[in-house]
Scaffold this motif. Structure first.
Motif, PDB file in Angstrom:
ATOM      1  N   SER A 190       0.836  -1.199   0.000  1.00 63.41           N
ATOM      2  CA  SER A 190       0.000   0.000   0.000  1.00 63.41           C
ATOM      3  C   SER A 190       0.870   1.248   0.000  1.00 63.41           C
ATOM      4  CB  SER A 190      -0.914   0.016   1.228  1.00 63.41           C
ATOM      5  OG  SER A 190      -0.152   0.258   2.397  1.00 63.41           O
ATOM      6  N   ILE A 191       0.289   2.365  -0.419  1.00 63.77           N
ATOM      7  CA  ILE A 191       1.040   3.614  -0.460  1.00 63.77           C
ATOM      8  C   ILE A 191       1.507   4.033   0.928  1.00 63.77           C
ATOM      9  CG2 ILE A 191      -1.055   5.030  -0.276  1.00 63.77           C
ATOM     10  CD1 ILE A 191       0.354   7.078  -2.095  1.00 63.77           C
ATOM     11  N   TRP A 192       0.729   3.672   1.966  1.00 64.03           N
ATOM     12  CA  TRP A 192       1.088   4.039   3.345  1.00 64.03           C
ATOM     13  C   TRP A 192       2.300   3.244   3.814  1.00 64.03           C
ATOM     14  CZ3 TRP A 192      -1.248   8.306   3.724  1.00 64.03           C
ATOM     15  CH2 TRP A 192      -2.523   8.480   3.209  1.00 64.03           C
ATOM     16  N   THR A 193       2.397   1.996   3.344  1.00 61.02           N
ATOM     17  CA  THR A 193       3.573   1.184   3.687  1.00 61.02           C
ATOM     18  C   THR A 193       4.808   1.722   2.980  1.00 61.02           C
ATOM     19  OG1 THR A 193       2.214  -0.799   4.013  1.00 61.02           O
ATOM     20  CG2 THR A 193       4.574  -1.135   3.611  1.00 61.02           C
ATOM     21  N   ARG A 194       4.664   2.072   1.709  1.00 62.04           N
ATOM     22  CA  ARG A 194       5.809   2.593   0.961  1.00 62.04           C
ATOM     23  C   ARG A 194       6.282   3.934   1.514  1.00 62.04           C
ATOM     24  NH1 ARG A 194       2.607   1.029  -3.450  1.00 62.04           N
ATOM     25  NH2 ARG A 194       2.390   3.192  -4.163  1.00 62.04           N
ATOM     26  N   PHE A 241       2.319   0.678  10.654  1.00 60.80           N
ATOM     27  CA  PHE A 241       3.103  -0.331  11.366  1.00 60.80           C
ATOM     28  C   PHE A 241       3.661  -1.388  10.421  1.00 60.80           C
ATOM     29  CE2 PHE A 241       0.423   1.265  14.898  1.00 60.80           C
ATOM     30  CZ  PHE A 241       1.441   1.630  15.760  1.00 60.80           C
ATOM     31  N   GLU A 242       2.952  -1.679   9.350  1.00 61.50           N
ATOM     32  CA  GLU A 242       3.408  -2.689   8.392  1.00 61.50           C
ATOM     33  C   GLU A 242       4.758  -2.297   7.780  1.00 61.50           C
ATOM     34  OE1 GLU A 242       3.293  -6.204   6.123  1.00 61.50           O
ATOM     35  OE2 GLU A 242       2.037  -5.566   7.812  1.00 61.50           O
ATOM     36  N   SER A 243       4.973  -1.003   7.614  1.00 59.36           N
ATOM     37  CA  SER A 243       6.191  -0.539   6.944  1.00 59.36           C
ATOM     38  C   SER A 243       7.448  -0.847   7.740  1.00 59.36           C
ATOM     39  CB  SER A 243       6.105   0.971   6.685  1.00 59.36           C
ATOM     40  OG  SER A 243       6.137   1.700   7.902  1.00 59.36           O
ATOM     41  N   PHE A 244       7.319  -1.069   9.060  1.00 54.82           N
ATOM     42  CA  PHE A 244       8.486  -1.325   9.892  1.00 54.82           C
ATOM     43  C   PHE A 244       8.925  -2.791   9.870  1.00 54.82           C
ATOM     44  CE2 PHE A 244       6.725   2.570  11.655  1.00 54.82           C
ATOM     45  CZ  PHE A 244       7.860   3.354  11.798  1.00 54.82           C
TER      46      PHE A 244
END
Length: 588
Positions: free
Chosen positions: A32-36, A41-44
């Motif tokens: 997702s754009i929020w992860t990128r 929390f997913e991005s960590f």
């Protein structure tokens, strides 16, 4: 050309999630754009496998895939051409120019700062040309540390890498503290500890956005810095000619009178030698284009223009603005003493003298933004270098952690943890601590630049010994191998000059204890890098690579033959003359 290699090296190739042997590769574009962006929390979470931005699977063999995975961290190519260009052109404009030039003017005089900055500028042009040639061919994460590991000696690379990490780690608290004192230009009612906290938090927030956050902040702050410097140049020329506001110090023709009284040199030859490190510090950060190459989708298209921008920055920004400063401010001005706050900035002093309302505040705000920009560069450069050290076994493996937003997470945290050192500024012992922090970072950039030139010399030697022609290179350094030799010679000359002023400092010393303290304050970085080098050798027992032993294939981006490169250059020569001139001066 081998089809697998051609596919691997074509930036426009379609990406695949599954290789020919059934291997799965992580594709960050599916997140997702929020992860990128790194804001959930997913991005960590650790990024699995190798990112699609760094590897095209296709027809690569299992051995080639494993080789690439073992050498390359999972940093996504998020930087655009405009980011890389502004990092090269405006990335290192900060306290070295806006504030540090004031103390250099006080010590050396107007002629000394021109000599010092021009010599360092010539050195830097050759350094960036060498970086450009090697980084376009080998856009490796970890930049010149990885190049030193490959072309020189792993033990020397260990010393260079840890020296570079320490350089940026100790500069971070210095820059945050300068940011606090910059704000105090407007008010001293708020304790400096509060401002240190504010800037630390701001840098941490920007670090959440990873490479993209750094690139965007650097782009816009560089635009602001360039605008202010160009504006200052025009205002300065008008003031020198006597066109300043009535009632100010520049309402009459000044010309070169200050070069005659109080004079062009403040402390003669000793003063010239004393400004070299300040000049080097002001240019530090230019080499970041070598680190950023691995996070750029197509280094071959973006790096040449960024490298060539160095010449224009040195000519227009540094030399021109420093010339104007030397013509407008006498080195005897007491406000230049120390040069540690915005009030000591020759840019602010000039506008105060001219009685131009408001512009001094604009310049001070720009200094504040510049300091924040350099602070973010500290985190970017330090974290990438630490990650590269970990991947080659010279740092704890925890620092190889790269999350789904392409942040080397634990490396970023490690650099940020140096920021609280800035709080020592609120106690009496703070000045002493900061002197030693400056001593650690003072010469570090010179060792880094010298190592880059040595890497280029060894690369060219290996390239020749292993049967390659320079015509195969997608970008050739302007001065070739002789430019790098000139860079090494200038580094040695500057180190000798700094050794001279370390033993016999400007103003003299009264006893042996003061002489010893003066020496280590000026030359502490030298024994530190020597200790690292000895430690790296004792740990790994590695020896310098011989030319025929150097690996020229792993991670290589361009596999074009001499004939293909000749055809490519012939097609470019067929372009209209105005296009060729523009390419020569500004792009590739």
């Amino acid at each position: 050309m081998d089809p697998g290699k051609e596919k691997f090296n074509d930036a426009s190739s379609s990406r695949s999630e599954i290789g020919n042997n059934g291997n799965h590769f992580y594709d960050p574009s599916k997140e997702s754009i929020w992860t990128r962006l790194g804001v959930n929390f997913e991005s960590f979470k650790r990024a699995p496998g190798v990112t699609g931005d760094r590897l095209v699977a296709g027809d690569l063999s299992e051995a080639e895939i494993e080789k690439i995975k073992s050498e390359t961290p999972m940093l996504q190519a998020k930087m655009k051409k405009r980011h890389l260009t502004m990092i090269a052109v405006g990335g290192s404009i900060g306290t070295g120019l806006f504030v540090g030039s004031g103390s250099a003017l006080k010590i050396g005089g107007p002629a000394a700062i021109l000599i010092g900055w021009i010599i360092m500028g010539v050195m830097l042009v050759n350094v960036t040309q060498a970086i450009g040639e090697m980084s376009i061919l080998y856009p490796l994460s970890g930049g010149f540390y990885m190049l030193a590991n490959r072309f020189l000696d792993p033990g020397f690379a260990f010393a260079m890498g840890w020296n570079y990490f320490l350089q940026w780690a100790v500069v971070l608290p210095l820059e945050i503290t300068v940011a606090g004192t910059t704000v105090q230009y407007w008010t001293e009612k708020v304790p400096i500890a509060v401002w240190i906290t504010v800037f630390w938090v701001v840098i941490m927030i920007l670090c959440l956005f990873g490479t993209l956050g750094y690139a965007e902040e650097e782009f816009w702050s560089s635009c602001l810095k360039l605008l202010i410097v160009v504006m200052f140049v025009f205002i300065g020329i008008i003031c020198i000619c006597g066109g300043g506001p009535t009632g100010g110090e520049y309402d009459h023709y000044i010309g070169g009178s200050l070069w005659q009284n109080p004079g062009a040199f403040a402390n003669g030859f000793q003063g010239v030698c004393a400004v070299f490190v300040t000049a080097a510090f002001s240019f530090s950060g230019t080499e970041l284009v070598g680190l950023a190459a691995s996070e750029t989708p197509n280094p071959r298209a973006t790096m040449p223009g960024a490298v060539k921008g160095t010449f224009w920055r040195i000519t227009v920004i540094y030399v021109t603005s420093l010339t104007i400063i030397g013509l407008l401010i006498p080195w005897t001005d007491e406000r230049l003493l120390g040069g540690t706050s915005a009030a000591a900035s020759p840019f602010v002093i000039t506008l105060d003298n001219a009685k131009i309302p408001g512009l001094n505040h604009l310049v001070n705000a720009t200094i504040c933004v510049s300091v924040l920009s350099i602070g973010l560069s500290c985190v970017y450069a330090g974290s990438r270098t630490l990650t590269a050290l970990a991947e080659t076994g010279y740092a704890p493996r925890i620092f190889t952690y790269v999350d789904k937003s392409s942040r080397p997470l634990f490396s970023v945290i490690a650099v940020l943890l140096f920021a609280p050192i800035g709080y020592v500024n609120v106690v009496a012992v703070g000045d002493t601590v900061f002197l030693w922090l400056q001593a650690i970072s003072g010469l570090s950039v010179l060792f880094t630049w010298g190592a880059i030139c040595l890497c280029h010399i060894r690369f060219r030697r290996a390239w020749k010994v292993q049967g390659h022609s320079t015509e195969e290179l997608p970008f050739k350094a302007m001065g070739g191998v002789w430019g790098s030799w000139l860079g090494v010679i200038l580094v040695v000359i500057v180190l000798i000059a700094q050794f001279y002023v370390a033993i016999w400092p400007v103003g003299g010393v009264s006893n042996g204890n003061e002489r010893a303290q003066s020496f280590f304050e000026a030359y502490l970085a030298a024994p530190i890098i020597l200790a690292f080098w000895i430690g790296g050798y004792l740990w790994k027992r590695t020896m310098p690579w011989r030319a025929h032993e150097i690996d020229l294939d792993t991670g290589r981006k361009s596999w074009l033959t001499v004939e293909e490169m000749r055809q490519y250059r012939a097609d470019r020569k067929a372009a209209p003359s105005y296009v060729r001139i523009y390419r020569t001066l500004f792009t590739n």
